[in-house]
Design a protein around this motif. Structure first.
Motif, PDB file in Angstrom:
ATOM      1  N   TYR A 156       0.840  -1.209   0.000  1.00 20.59           N
ATOM      2  CA  TYR A 156       0.000   0.000   0.000  1.00 20.59           C
ATOM      3  C   TYR A 156       0.875   1.259   0.000  1.00 20.59           C
ATOM      4  CZ  TYR A 156      -3.983   2.956   1.414  1.00 20.59           C
ATOM      5  OH  TYR A 156      -4.967   3.903   1.470  1.00 20.59           O
ATOM      6  N   TYR A 188      -2.055   2.945  12.533  1.00 19.77           N
ATOM      7  CA  TYR A 188      -2.126   2.038  11.381  1.00 19.77           C
ATOM      8  C   TYR A 188      -1.257   0.797  11.615  1.00 19.77           C
ATOM      9  CZ  TYR A 188      -4.471   5.667   8.506  1.00 19.77           C
ATOM     10  OH  TYR A 188      -5.345   6.595   7.988  1.00 19.77           O
ATOM     11  N   ASN A 198      -7.973   5.086  -9.124  1.00 19.73           N
ATOM     12  CA  ASN A 198      -7.207   6.302  -8.816  1.00 19.73           C
ATOM     13  C   ASN A 198      -6.408   6.762 -10.031  1.00 19.73           C
ATOM     14  OD1 ASN A 198      -7.804   7.178  -6.200  1.00 19.73           O
ATOM     15  ND2 ASN A 198      -6.506   5.647  -5.265  1.00 19.73           N
ATOM     16  N   LYS A 242      -8.724   8.453 -12.673  1.00 21.14           N
ATOM     17  CA  LYS A 242      -9.117   9.828 -12.362  1.00 21.14           C
ATOM     18  C   LYS A 242      -7.915  10.775 -12.467  1.00 21.14           C
ATOM     19  CE  LYS A 242      -9.271  11.444  -8.414  1.00 21.14           C
ATOM     20  NZ  LYS A 242      -9.191  12.134  -7.159  1.00 21.14           N
ATOM     21  N   ARG A 295      -7.768  13.966 -14.882  1.00 23.09           N
ATOM     22  CA  ARG A 295      -7.643  15.325 -14.365  1.00 23.09           C
ATOM     23  C   ARG A 295      -6.391  16.017 -14.928  1.00 23.09           C
ATOM     24  NH1 ARG A 295     -11.946  16.463 -14.016  1.00 23.09           N
ATOM     25  NH2 ARG A 295     -13.358  16.435 -12.268  1.00 23.09           N
ATOM     26  N   LEU A 344     -16.066  12.130 -15.140  1.00 23.06           N
ATOM     27  CA  LEU A 344     -16.122  10.811 -15.779  1.00 23.06           C
ATOM     28  C   LEU A 344     -17.429  10.147 -15.397  1.00 23.06           C
ATOM     29  CD1 LEU A 344     -12.507   9.616 -14.950  1.00 23.06           C
ATOM     30  CD2 LEU A 344     -13.440   9.961 -17.241  1.00 23.06           C
ATOM     31  N   TYR A 349     -12.493   4.219  -2.965  1.00 22.85           N
ATOM     32  CA  TYR A 349     -12.801   3.918  -1.567  1.00 22.85           C
ATOM     33  C   TYR A 349     -13.187   2.438  -1.424  1.00 22.85           C
ATOM     34  CZ  TYR A 349     -13.129   8.963  -0.475  1.00 22.85           C
ATOM     35  OH  TYR A 349     -12.869  10.308  -0.290  1.00 22.85           O
ATOM     36  N   ASP A 387     -10.070   0.474  -1.395  1.00 21.20           N
ATOM     37  CA  ASP A 387      -9.351   0.752  -0.152  1.00 21.20           C
ATOM     38  C   ASP A 387      -9.975  -0.018   1.018  1.00 21.20           C
ATOM     39  OD1 ASP A 387      -7.238   2.014   1.014  1.00 21.20           O
ATOM     40  OD2 ASP A 387      -7.852   4.038   0.508  1.00 21.20           O
ATOM     41  N   ARG A 409     -16.026  11.235   4.361  1.00 22.43           N
ATOM     42  CA  ARG A 409     -15.308  11.916   3.264  1.00 22.43           C
ATOM     43  C   ARG A 409     -16.166  11.930   2.012  1.00 22.43           C
ATOM     44  NH1 ARG A 409      -9.362  12.596   3.694  1.00 22.43           N
ATOM     45  NH2 ARG A 409      -8.810  12.542   1.518  1.00 22.43           N
ATOM     46  N   ASP A 463     -17.420  15.160   0.178  1.00 22.48           N
ATOM     47  CA  ASP A 463     -17.024  15.365  -1.220  1.00 22.48           C
ATOM     48  C   ASP A 463     -18.256  15.592  -2.096  1.00 22.48           C
ATOM     49  OD1 ASP A 463     -15.006  15.546  -3.160  1.00 22.48           O
ATOM     50  OD2 ASP A 463     -15.455  13.521  -3.850  1.00 22.48           O
ATOM     51  N   LYS A 496     -19.643  22.824  -6.403  1.00 18.80           N
ATOM     52  CA  LYS A 496     -18.776  23.224  -7.528  1.00 18.80           C
ATOM     53  C   LYS A 496     -19.475  23.059  -8.866  1.00 18.80           C
ATOM     54  CE  LYS A 496     -15.241  20.518  -6.504  1.00 18.80           C
ATOM     55  NZ  LYS A 496     -14.001  19.760  -6.487  1.00 18.80           N
ATOM     56  N   TYR A 497     -20.140  21.908  -9.027  1.00 21.28           N
ATOM     57  CA  TYR A 497     -20.604  21.529 -10.365  1.00 21.28           C
ATOM     58  C   TYR A 497     -22.105  21.674 -10.570  1.00 21.28           C
ATOM     59  CZ  TYR A 497     -15.918  19.525 -10.466  1.00 21.28           C
ATOM     60  OH  TYR A 497     -14.567  19.346 -10.391  1.00 21.28           O
TER      61      TYR A 497
HETATM   62  N1  LIG Z   1      -5.480   5.060   4.018  1.00 22.60           N
HETATM   63  C1  LIG Z   1      -5.984   6.192   4.415  1.00 22.60           C
HETATM   64  O1  LIG Z   1      -5.883   6.578   5.568  1.00 22.60           O
HETATM   65  C2  LIG Z   1      -6.757   7.020   3.469  1.00 22.60           C
HETATM   66  C3  LIG Z   1      -7.545   8.062   3.972  1.00 22.60           C
HETATM   67  C4  LIG Z   1      -8.260   8.829   3.090  1.00 22.60           C
HETATM   68  C5  LIG Z   1      -8.201   8.566   1.724  1.00 22.60           C
HETATM   69  N2  LIG Z   1      -7.445   7.532   1.282  1.00 22.60           N
HETATM   70  C6  LIG Z   1      -7.348   7.231  -0.139  1.00 22.60           C
HETATM   71  O2  LIG Z   1      -6.793   8.348  -0.755  1.00 22.60           O
HETATM   72  C7  LIG Z   1      -7.267   8.440  -2.111  1.00 22.60           C
HETATM   73  C8  LIG Z   1      -7.728   9.855  -2.387  1.00 22.60           C
HETATM   74  O3  LIG Z   1      -8.971  10.088  -1.723  1.00 22.60           O
HETATM   75  P1  LIG Z   1      -9.757  11.473  -1.622  1.00 22.60           P
HETATM   76  O4  LIG Z   1     -10.611  11.384  -0.429  1.00 22.60           O
HETATM   77  O5  LIG Z   1      -8.798  12.597  -1.766  1.00 22.60           O
HETATM   78  O6  LIG Z   1     -10.760  11.479  -2.808  1.00 22.60           O
HETATM   79  P2  LIG Z   1     -10.677  11.219  -4.360  1.00 22.60           P
HETATM   80  O7  LIG Z   1     -11.748  10.245  -4.638  1.00 22.60           O
HETATM   81  O8  LIG Z   1      -9.320  10.892  -4.838  1.00 22.60           O
HETATM   82  O9  LIG Z   1     -11.025  12.631  -4.925  1.00 22.60           O
HETATM   83  C9  LIG Z   1     -12.327  13.163  -4.968  1.00 22.60           C
HETATM   84  C10 LIG Z   1     -12.321  14.193  -6.060  1.00 22.60           C
HETATM   85  O10 LIG Z   1     -12.265  13.542  -7.330  1.00 22.60           O
HETATM   86  C11 LIG Z   1     -12.938  14.327  -8.300  1.00 22.60           C
HETATM   87  N3  LIG Z   1     -14.004  13.515  -8.855  1.00 22.60           N
HETATM   88  C12 LIG Z   1     -15.065  12.972  -8.222  1.00 22.60           C
HETATM   89  N4  LIG Z   1     -15.838  12.287  -9.072  1.00 22.60           N
HETATM   90  C13 LIG Z   1     -15.261  12.401 -10.285  1.00 22.60           C
HETATM   91  C14 LIG Z   1     -15.603  11.923 -11.580  1.00 22.60           C
HETATM   92  N5  LIG Z   1     -16.700  11.203 -11.808  1.00 22.60           N
HETATM   93  N6  LIG Z   1     -14.787  12.235 -12.604  1.00 22.60           N
HETATM   94  C15 LIG Z   1     -13.666  12.978 -12.399  1.00 22.60           C
HETATM   95  N7  LIG Z   1     -13.298  13.460 -11.187  1.00 22.60           N
HETATM   96  C16 LIG Z   1     -14.092  13.177 -10.149  1.00 22.60           C
HETATM   97  C17 LIG Z   1     -13.485  15.518  -7.561  1.00 22.60           C
HETATM   98  O11 LIG Z   1     -12.492  16.550  -7.561  1.00 22.60           O
HETATM   99  P3  LIG Z   1     -12.299  17.585  -8.786  1.00 22.60           P
HETATM  100  O12 LIG Z   1     -13.500  17.469  -9.653  1.00 22.60           O
HETATM  101  O13 LIG Z   1     -12.161  18.908  -8.121  1.00 22.60           O
HETATM  102  O14 LIG Z   1     -11.054  17.165  -9.486  1.00 22.60           O
HETATM  103  C18 LIG Z   1     -13.568  15.029  -6.149  1.00 22.60           C
HETATM  104  O15 LIG Z   1     -13.533  16.090  -5.217  1.00 22.60           O
HETATM  105  C19 LIG Z   1      -8.379   7.408  -2.236  1.00 22.60           C
HETATM  106  O16 LIG Z   1      -7.911   6.289  -2.919  1.00 22.60           O
HETATM  107  C20 LIG Z   1      -8.697   7.027  -0.819  1.00 22.60           C
HETATM  108  O17 LIG Z   1      -9.155   5.699  -0.749  1.00 22.60           O
HETATM  109  C21 LIG Z   1      -6.711   6.763   2.118  1.00 22.60           C
END
Ligand SMILES: NC(=O)c1ccc[n+]([C@@H]2O[C@H](COP(=O)([O-])OP(=O)(O)OC[C@H]3O[C@@H](n4cnc5c(N)ncnc54)[C@H](OP(=O)(O)O)[C@@H]3O)[C@@H](O)[C@H]2O)c1
Ligand SMILES: CC(C)CCC[C@@H](C)[C@H]1CC[C@H]2C3=C(CC[C@]12C)[C@@]1(C)CC[C@H](O)C(C)(C)[C@@H]1CC3
Length: 555
Positions: free
Chosen positions: A370, A408, A445, A448, A452, A475, A488, A491, A523, A527, A534-535
């Protein structure tokens, strides 16, 4: 226009459809039958707005015009989607019509964008409405589960979270860490403190700083800031963990006893907590002197404790050294693997084994995978909510430096003195669960992130997208067409695979799983509100098309 609120020629603030940003506009006319105002933005875009989308300029924070260079949404990358560009009769579109989206293929959209590249730009300054009252703090940004807290809640979390980590560390050390023995007896105050442990933590952080600043690895560009600027980040995380691994193995080879980490876990946690508090104080103080465009939209309530907790400055940097990026990706994340490795050695020592147990090996390998994946794809973190929207304050500093390395790792710590034998079928099932989860997590991930970074990437041209009034598209097929947060889902499957090797005798090794479900569900809903803000109706259209949030047909 005798009986209407805003008069022809008046300069007011007009909300950009589908967003909460207001721009200076001039009232052109009022149509009594439709009850809409026709306004003109400074870049020449004409729109019809409802009265509630217009405000007097007095309710807005003033911002230095020369500094705030954000563009009107209509002038961003995909200018064709701004009302002024989608039709020649720009003046006759209503805000609602602008935000209404249709599902289109991504490629034609990009061609349209390309055509417009030469259009001269007029830059506008979006202004955020003043929210002086603490009870109307908007839930706009991410970072963690705790963003919903209002100032009184911040006092609670500020005390609760550190206490919770220390309790967990004391609990996992018990022979019987069951709920019946919670809370564990508090040891004397001196037991928490060890100057040598603090020294080791400082050395570890400095070692990671050194690896981060070495001119090795790629310089990646972050997402455009509100000012239009793109920051550069040294994404050499994989190099950092590789060098760290070599250094750790060499140290063990030289006789360094890594089981010190197991025997001094509490003192190491306290030392890291101290560092995170000092760092947060520094972050808060410097945020008071930061320019407005350097601040996150959240964390500026004016309440010291809330802002200290939530974080005020978006990308605090010392020269090119990005504190938020570094803390999120280096000392805690790589430290997590170091601690797990130390726990494997401690298990062998405590249980007189020649090799770690299968359960310990699984937990170590799964979590290492991971972290390695996160560091290999380090650039992808630049499109996550934390990096793009959240201020850097106590919540993230503590999360990165204390929460991640000391909670963790609870599964590995637990296994040191609570062995759990795994049958071969159970082992195979857990490995399969982890690999499937990882596949979903990584693919979604990457999809996306690639989209982006370059919406017209030919590799993504088969995907369907929804254009939005901001110029960005969503998307609506591929992974992001299955559920709204496929990453998610993956994850969570991985999280399950991390706890299963510890068995079901105690709740403690399930701490991560429980916390993670709460974190991700929260989250996701944050979100959702942020994306709706936003949209606008394009987001509603997306939600109608992709009905489930995380688990297909379930949630
Ligand atoms: N292990 C841990 O402790 C931990 C904790 C939290 C998160 N994570 C992981 O970290 C990674 C990032 O998570 P994140 O919470 O930042 O959320 P994310 O899912 O990576 O980002 C959400 C953003 O993606 C964009 N989005 C949403 N739907 C979309 C679509 N259909 N098409 C294109 N863009 C879209 C939007 O931003 P824009 O439109 O502004 O681009 C939205 O605000 C994830 O894989 C999560 O599982 C891990
Ligand atoms: C209770 C609180 C103090 C919660 C604090 C939350 C943070 C610890 C997390 C918020 C975003 C998380 C995150 C990762 C680690 C934990 C957080 C910082 C992450 C760096 C783990 C590795 C992954 O591969 C990742 C890069 C996708 C991930 C990004 C988000």
């Amino acid at each position: 226009m005798p009986s209407v609120k805003y008069q022809r020629g008046e300069m007011v603030m007009g909300r950009w459809p589908g967003s909460s940003l207001y721009y200076e506009v001039k009232v052109l006319r009022y149509d009594a039958s439709s009850q809409l105002y026709t306004v003109i933005y400074k870049d020449g875009t004409e729109l019809e707005l409802k009265e509630q989308d217009i405000k007097n300029a007095a309710g807005f924070q003033t911002r230095s015009r020369s500094r705030s260079r954000s563009r009107s949404p209509g002038r961003r990358r995909s200018r064709s989607r701004s009302p002024a560009r989608t039709t020649r009769r720009s003046s006759s579109r209503t805000a609602a019509a602008v935000a209404t989206a249709a599902i289109t293929e991504s490629a034609p959209t990009s061609r349209r964008d390309a055509k417009l590249k030469d259009t001269p730009e007029v830059r506008l300054s979006p202004l955020v409405m003043k929210c002086g009252k603490l009870n109307i703090i908007k839930l706009t940004t991410s970072a963690s589960l705790l963003c919903f807290v209002l100032p009184p809640g911040a006092y609670f979390w500020l005390l609760f979270l550190p206490a919770w980590v220390l309790f967990l560390v004391l609990q996992v050390n018990l022979e019987d860490p069951s709920l019946a023995n919670f809370p564990p007896l508090l040891p004397p105050f001196e037991a928490f403190w060890d100057a040598q442990a603090l020294g080791f933590v400082i050395l570890w952080v400095l070692f990671q700083v050194l690896l981060y600043i070495l001119p090795v690895g790629k310089l990646s560009e972050g997402m455009p800031l509100r000012s239009g600027e793109r920051l550069k980040y040294r994404t050499n995380g994989f190099f950092a963990i590789a060098v760290s691994a070599v250094a750790v193995v060499a140290a063990v080879h030289q006789g360094v006893d890594l089981t010190y980490i197991h025997s001094h876990f509490l003192q190491l946690a306290t030392a890291s907590l101290l560092i995170s508090v000092l760092l947060s104080i520094y972050l808060y103080v410097r945020s008071r002197y930061a320019a407005p465009e350097q601040l996150a939209l959240g964390g500026n309530s004016g309440n010291v404790v809330y802002d200290f907790f939530k974080g005020h400055e978006l990308n605090p940097r010392i020269k090119d050294f990005d504190l938020k990026f570094f803390c999120e990706m280096r000392p805690g994340l790589i430290g997590w693997c170091l601690i797990n490795f130390a726990m494997a050695l401690a298990e062998m020592k405590e249980q007189s084994l020649n090799a770690p147990s299968y359960s310990m090996i699984l937990v170590n390998l799964f979590q290492l995978l991971y972290v390695l994946d996160g560091l290999w794809n380090e650039e992808a973190i630049l499109t996550t909510m934390d990096l793009m929207h959240d201020g850097f304050g106590f919540m993230l500093a503590f999360g990165d430096l204390v929460w991640v390395p000391f909670t963790y790792t609870l599964q590995a710590y637990y296994l040191v003195s609570h062995p759990n034998l795994l049958s071969l079928p159970a082992l195979a099932a857990i490995v399969t669960l982890k690999l499937v989860g990882f596949y979903i997590f990584r693919k979604s991930n990457s999809e996306k992130n690639a989209f982006r970074r370059n919406p017209s990437d030919p590799k993504l041209s088969h995907l369907k997208t929804i254009p939005t009034a901001t110029g960005k598209s969503l998307l609506v097929s591929g992974w992001w067409g299955v559920v709204r947060h496929p990453n998610y889902l993956g994850d969570l499957m991985m999280a399950l695979a991390w706890s299963l090797p510890c068995g079901f005798s105690h709740l403690l090794p399930w701490h991560y799983m429980i916390y993670f479900i709460i974190l991700l569900v929260h989250r996701d809903s944050r979100d959702m509100s942020e994306c709706r803000r936003k949209y606008g109706s394009a987001w509603d259209e997306y939600c109608r098309t992709v009905r489930y949030r995380i688990i297909p047909r379930v949630y």
